[in-house]
Design a protein around this motif. Structure first.
Motif, PDB file in Angstrom:
ATOM      1  N   LEU A  33       0.810  -1.221   0.000  1.00 33.15           N
ATOM      2  CA  LEU A  33       0.000   0.000   0.000  1.00 33.15           C
ATOM      3  C   LEU A  33       0.839   1.265   0.000  1.00 33.15           C
ATOM      4  N   SER A  34       1.857   1.315   0.869  1.00 36.56           N
ATOM      5  CA  SER A  34       2.645   2.535   1.028  1.00 36.56           C
ATOM      6  C   SER A  34       3.991   2.192   1.631  1.00 36.56           C
ATOM      7  N   ASP A  35       4.857   3.193   1.709  1.00 37.33           N
ATOM      8  CA  ASP A  35       6.163   2.988   2.336  1.00 37.33           C
ATOM      9  C   ASP A  35       5.994   2.590   3.798  1.00 37.33           C
ATOM     10  N   LEU A  36       5.002   3.164   4.467  1.00 34.72           N
ATOM     11  CA  LEU A  36       4.780   2.863   5.880  1.00 34.72           C
ATOM     12  C   LEU A  36       4.355   1.416   6.084  1.00 34.72           C
ATOM     13  N   THR A  37       3.383   0.952   5.301  1.00 37.75           N
ATOM     14  CA  THR A  37       2.927  -0.425   5.468  1.00 37.75           C
ATOM     15  C   THR A  37       4.021  -1.414   5.060  1.00 37.75           C
ATOM     16  N   GLU A  38       4.816  -1.019   4.079  1.00 37.72           N
ATOM     17  CA  GLU A  38       5.940  -1.862   3.664  1.00 37.72           C
ATOM     18  C   GLU A  38       6.927  -2.024   4.807  1.00 37.72           C
ATOM     19  N   GLN A  39       7.218  -0.936   5.522  1.00 37.76           N
ATOM     20  CA  GLN A  39       8.127  -0.996   6.665  1.00 37.76           C
ATOM     21  C   GLN A  39       7.561  -1.866   7.778  1.00 37.76           C
ATOM     22  N   LEU A  40       6.253  -1.781   7.977  1.00 35.61           N
ATOM     23  CA  LEU A  40       5.613  -2.622   8.990  1.00 35.61           C
ATOM     24  C   LEU A  40       5.764  -4.105   8.640  1.00 35.61           C
ATOM     25  N   CYS A  41       5.639  -4.423   7.363  1.00 36.02           N
ATOM     26  CA  CYS A  41       5.785  -5.808   6.932  1.00 36.02           C
ATOM     27  C   CYS A  41       7.219  -6.292   7.104  1.00 36.02           C
ATOM     28  N   GLU A  42       8.178  -5.411   6.881  1.00 34.29           N
ATOM     29  CA  GLU A  42       9.576  -5.762   7.134  1.00 34.29           C
ATOM     30  C   GLU A  42       9.791  -6.046   8.612  1.00 34.29           C
ATOM     31  N   GLN A  43       9.154  -5.251   9.449  1.00 28.75           N
ATOM     32  CA  GLN A  43       9.292  -5.439  10.886  1.00 28.75           C
ATOM     33  C   GLN A  43       8.675  -6.764  11.339  1.00 28.75           C
ATOM     34  N   VAL A  44       7.594  -7.182  10.664  1.00 28.00           N
ATOM     35  CA  VAL A  44       6.990  -8.479  10.989  1.00 28.00           C
ATOM     36  C   VAL A  44       7.981  -9.600  10.729  1.00 28.00           C
ATOM     37  N   LEU A  45       8.687  -9.530   9.588  1.00 24.65           N
ATOM     38  CA  LEU A  45       9.711 -10.527   9.298  1.00 24.65           C
ATOM     39  C   LEU A  45      10.782 -10.528  10.373  1.00 24.65           C
ATOM     40  N   ASP A  46      11.190  -9.327  10.809  1.00 24.57           N
ATOM     41  CA  ASP A  46      12.226  -9.220  11.828  1.00 24.57           C
ATOM     42  C   ASP A  46      11.772  -9.840  13.149  1.00 24.57           C
ATOM     43  N   VAL A  47      10.559  -9.485  13.576  1.00 21.07           N
ATOM     44  CA  VAL A  47      10.048 -10.009  14.846  1.00 21.07           C
ATOM     45  C   VAL A  47       9.922 -11.531  14.782  1.00 21.07           C
ATOM     46  N   PHE A  48       9.518 -12.031  13.619  1.00 27.59           N
ATOM     47  CA  PHE A  48       9.346 -13.472  13.428  1.00 27.59           C
ATOM     48  C   PHE A  48      10.672 -14.214  13.528  1.00 27.59           C
ATOM     49  N   ASP A  49      11.761 -13.545  13.143  1.00 31.58           N
ATOM     50  CA  ASP A  49      13.025 -14.242  12.944  1.00 31.58           C
ATOM     51  C   ASP A  49      14.131 -13.859  13.903  1.00 31.58           C
ATOM     52  N   TYR A  50      14.513 -12.593  13.918  1.00 33.95           N
ATOM     53  CA  TYR A  50      15.833 -12.274  14.434  1.00 33.95           C
ATOM     54  C   TYR A  50      15.927 -12.304  15.953  1.00 33.95           C
ATOM     55  N   VAL A  51      17.177 -12.434  16.422  1.00 36.62           N
ATOM     56  CA  VAL A  51      17.473 -12.439  17.849  1.00 36.62           C
ATOM     57  C   VAL A  51      17.864 -11.037  18.300  1.00 36.62           C
ATOM     58  N   HIS A  52      18.790 -10.428  17.580  1.00 35.92           N
ATOM     59  CA  HIS A  52      19.252  -9.082  17.898  1.00 35.92           C
ATOM     60  C   HIS A  52      18.880  -8.147  16.759  1.00 35.92           C
ATOM     61  N   SER A  53      19.152  -6.872  16.928  1.00 38.49           N
ATOM     62  CA  SER A  53      18.850  -5.890  15.892  1.00 38.49           C
ATOM     63  C   SER A  53      19.479  -6.306  14.572  1.00 38.49           C
ATOM     64  N   SER A  54      18.676  -6.373  13.537  1.00 38.92           N
ATOM     65  CA  SER A  54      19.145  -6.897  12.255  1.00 38.92           C
ATOM     66  C   SER A  54      19.898  -5.839  11.465  1.00 38.92           C
ATOM     67  N   HIS A  55      20.667  -6.303  10.473  1.00 40.55           N
ATOM     68  CA  HIS A  55      21.394  -5.365   9.627  1.00 40.55           C
ATOM     69  C   HIS A  55      20.419  -4.672   8.688  1.00 40.55           C
TER      70      HIS A  55
END
Length: 422
Positions: free
Chosen positions: A266-288
């Motif tokens: 939809l937008s840059d904002l929703t795209e960033q939210l979707c990226e954050q979902v991937l991060d929360v689902f996966d990473y242990v520490h702050s991702s690159h």
């Protein structure tokens, strides 16, 4: 207080049930037609299937149908012409198999400069890609209707390893005329290979090299709170959800998947939210920052999640409670009836005789380094175990990072060359 906790628990269960149903339910207007999505501004690559998307970038692919011994119809793809390979294909063939909730598309969603399918093909290997039962490419059966017969969905990694992986290996070898192939498995794609070696004597000998990318066997130390919570909730709720006919989980073309694909572009904002979902689902520490590009994020949600069975997700919930790599735990009484023992049998890791190269990341929230190191110690023929130098390398980076050509492909190519002839 106890009553309050019980009511909270019921709300959580009900919410999960709604989410699960949302990922299963299909209606006459779903999936949304490609033309409508294009008019709404969806990225073109997110709307294309494997053969279309590879052709878009100058690669020619074939589609192959494989039928397993228990009647499941699987789809495989072969890249027969690479854009940057101008010599005869190397031999033997290479089979590349995806992880949980993915499909062969996961190896091309990051584009021709980063997708493992493109990189391997451009290095002139004869590349085949598998799709295991239950994802949208392999959602068929000679007798069962996945939309009507719940029996279709009563599978987990055991059946994938026992039937799907051997069927794909046999198809590639029969089609190419070779006696052996090289196998690359990501996450579940590695774990099911281990199951095959344990349960199907002789099949491990058909593989001359196994490259395990973040291999998922035991997952006792998984740090992803979201993945742990979701899979263990499915384990607890499996019986109740089945009684309501919920047996397919995270299906492509369902209400929730269609919503996520729409929302993420939809937008840059929703795209960033979707990226954050991937991060929360996966990473242990702050991702690159920037490992997975904005373009890849928009594309991958058109193909991910690709679907699996409720039973398979429940088995992953169990795997985080056990220090063993074992079959499904049905409880003492049913275990005795099925297995002849109160505990589910362990998979025989000593049967994995194929030479193994293991590649994994220290920031992987789904397949923890402790579990990878445990697995490596159990396997009899490990020739190298490599931790990616980037300390932020996580699970989803394997398929979606823009840096795969620099981080993991050189090691993959090094060993493919050692086990390949021109």
């Amino acid at each position: 207080m106890a009553s309050k906790r019980f009511n909270t628990f019921k709300v959580v269960l009900a919410s999960l049930a709604v989410v699960a149903v949302g990922y299963v339910v299909r209606t006459p207007w779903l999936p949304i037609r490609r033309e409508i999505k294009a008019s709404l501004g969806y990225p073109k690559d997110s709307l294309l299937n494997f053969t279309e998307l590879t052709a878009e970038y100058g690669y020619m692919s074939e589609e192959h149908e494989v039928v397993t011994d228990d009647g499941y119809i699987l789809t495989m793809f072969r890249i027969v012409q690479a854009r940057n390979c101008h010599q005869k294909k190397r031999s033997p063939p290479v089979l590349l198999v995806h992880g949980l909730l993915q499909s062969s598309d996961s190896f091309i969603d990051s584009g021709p400069n980063a997708g493992l399918a493109y990189l391997i093909s451009d290095a002139c290997y004869d590349l085949w890609l598998g799709n295991v039962r239950g994802n949208y490419y392999s959602r068929g059966h000679i007798r069962l209707d996945p939309d009507k017969d719940s029996e279709y969905w009563k599978f987990y990694i055991d059946e994938i390893g026992y039937y799907d992986i051997p069927a794909m290996i046999d198809h590639v070898l029969e089609h190419t005329g070779f006696d052996k192939l090289n196998y690359i498995g990501f996450s579940q794609g590695s774990g099911t290979f281990l199951v095959m070696c344990s349960e199907r004597p002789g099949y491990c000998e058909k593989v001359q090299l196994l490259i395990g990318l973040a291999p998922a066997a035991r997952q006792f130390n998984t740090k992803s709170k979201l993945f742990r919570a979701v899979t263990q909730a499915f384990e607890v709720l499996e019986g109740q959800l089945e009684s309501y006919g919920v047996v397919e989980i995270f299906a492509k073309g369902s209400i929730s998947q269609e919503f996520v694909a729409f929302f993420c572009q939809l937008s840059d904002l929703t795209e960033q939210l979707c990226e954050q979902v991937l991060d929360v689902f996966d990473y242990v520490h702050s991702s690159h920052l920037g490992s997975i590009t904005n373009e890849t994020t928009r594309n991958l949600y058109g193909h991910f999640p690709a679907g699996t069975s409720l039973h398979n997700m429940a088995r992953y919930g169990q795997s985080m409670k056990s220090r063993r790599f074992e079959k499904f735990n049905y409880g003492k009484e049913k275990n005795l009836m099925l297995y002849g023992s109160e505990e589910p049998p362990k998979y025989n890791l000593s049967a994995v005789t194929a030479p193994l190269v293991c590649i994994y990341g220290s920031n992987d929230g789904l397949v923890d380094t402790k579990d990878v190191e445990w697995l490596v110690k159990k396997l009899p023929n490990v020739i190298e175990s490599m931790k990616v130098e980037d300390p932020n390398w996580n699970h989803m980076d394997v398929t979606y990072s823009q840096y795969t050509s620099d981080t993991i492909f050189p090691k993959i190519n090094e060993y493919l060359l050692k086990y390949t002839s021109d």
